[in-house]
Design a protein around this motif. Structure first.
Motif, PDB file in Angstrom:
ATOM      1  N   SER A 196      99.697  -2.807 -26.191  1.00  0.00           N
ATOM      2  CA  SER A 196      98.237  -2.754 -26.257  1.00  0.00           C
ATOM      3  C   SER A 196      97.657  -2.977 -24.874  1.00  0.00           C
ATOM      4  CB  SER A 196      97.705  -3.829 -27.203  1.00  0.00           C
ATOM      5  OG  SER A 196      97.978  -5.111 -26.683  1.00  0.00           O
ATOM      6  N   GLY A 253      95.990 -10.688 -33.576  1.00  0.00           N
ATOM      7  CA  GLY A 253      95.871 -10.058 -32.275  1.00  0.00           C
ATOM      8  C   GLY A 253      96.426  -8.649 -32.277  1.00  0.00           C
ATOM      9  N   SER A 254      96.695  -8.154 -31.083  1.00  0.00           N
ATOM     10  CA  SER A 254      97.007  -6.728 -30.917  1.00  0.00           C
ATOM     11  C   SER A 254      98.483  -6.383 -30.864  1.00  0.00           C
ATOM     12  CB  SER A 254      96.334  -6.211 -29.651  1.00  0.00           C
ATOM     13  OG  SER A 254      96.789  -6.959 -28.540  1.00  0.00           O
ATOM     14  N   ARG A 308      96.448  -6.610 -20.073  1.00  0.00           N
ATOM     15  CA  ARG A 308      95.438  -7.376 -19.348  1.00  0.00           C
ATOM     16  C   ARG A 308      95.826  -8.836 -19.167  1.00  0.00           C
ATOM     17  NH1 ARG A 308      90.576  -7.371 -22.563  1.00  0.00           N
ATOM     18  NH2 ARG A 308      89.571  -8.320 -20.787  1.00  0.00           N
ATOM     19  N   ARG A 309      96.735  -9.336 -19.990  1.00  0.00           N
ATOM     20  CA  ARG A 309      97.139 -10.750 -19.908  1.00  0.00           C
ATOM     21  C   ARG A 309      97.995 -11.016 -18.709  1.00  0.00           C
ATOM     22  NH1 ARG A 309      98.832 -10.342 -25.395  1.00  0.00           N
ATOM     23  NH2 ARG A 309      96.941 -10.265 -26.589  1.00  0.00           N
ATOM     24  N   ASP A 346      95.207  -5.022 -24.422  1.00  0.00           N
ATOM     25  CA  ASP A 346      95.031  -6.474 -24.357  1.00  0.00           C
ATOM     26  C   ASP A 346      96.267  -7.155 -23.771  1.00  0.00           C
ATOM     27  OD1 ASP A 346      92.484  -6.429 -25.476  1.00  0.00           O
ATOM     28  OD2 ASP A 346      93.178  -6.832 -27.524  1.00  0.00           O
ATOM     29  N   ALA A 347      97.454  -6.710 -24.180  1.00  0.00           N
ATOM     30  CA  ALA A 347      98.698  -7.312 -23.675  1.00  0.00           C
ATOM     31  C   ALA A 347      98.858  -7.004 -22.175  1.00  0.00           C
ATOM     32  CB  ALA A 347      99.900  -6.794 -24.456  1.00  0.00           C
ATOM     33  N   ARG A 360      90.671  -8.443 -31.274  1.00  0.00           N
ATOM     34  CA  ARG A 360      90.181  -9.449 -32.223  1.00  0.00           C
ATOM     35  C   ARG A 360      88.706  -9.235 -32.554  1.00  0.00           C
ATOM     36  NH1 ARG A 360      94.044 -13.718 -32.739  1.00  0.00           N
ATOM     37  NH2 ARG A 360      95.593 -13.618 -31.077  1.00  0.00           N
TER      38      ARG A 360
END
Length: 131
Positions: free
Chosen positions: A125, A120-121, A130-131, A127-128, A73
């Motif tokens: 990704s 978002g990604s 890391r969630r 980012d996904a 983002r």
């Protein structure tokens, strides 16, 4: 087959693919500006601290982040602004019409990045993960 069902199921993965390809295009421009590869005549005189060189740094670093989906983002928001800036500084003074001033790609990349700022990604990704 129900096209709506297929489209709905594939939407998150297509978001990730669209994000990767958009990042790849921006990354490619950064590489061409900074490392002169592939050799493109319009980027042959770009120096690292020129306006085009700084733009190349943004495209290289943030395009790379966009490709892998890390800080998507934020990276997309900054790139969206950079593409808007590029359009108004480089393309608009030549003509109002994007087809005449060669600014269509800058407009599309600006709004694609603006879309990633909101969307978002996607599931494929960093980012996904890391969630």
């Amino acid at each position: 087959m129900d096209i709506d069902r297929i489209a709905t199921q594939s939407q998150p993965y297509l978001l990730s693919l669209f994000r990767f390809i958009t990042g790849l295009l921006l990354f490619h421009y950064g590489v061409a500006k900074l490392f002169k590869f592939p050799p493109v005549e319009m980027f042959s005189e770009v120096t690292p601290l020129s306006l085009w060189g700084v733009a190349g740094m943004f495209e290289f670093v943030l395009g790379g982040l966009l490709m892998i989906g890390l800080f998507t983002r934020l990276a997309a928001f900054i790139l969206s602004g950079e593409m808007a800036f590029a359009y108004f500084i480089e393309h608009l003074p030549h003509s109002f019409f994007p087809i005449v001033n060669d600014g269509a790609l800058a407009i599309v990349l600006c709004f694609a990045c603006l879309f990633f700022t909101a969307a978002g990604s996607g599931p494929i990704s960093v980012d996904a993960m890391r969630r």
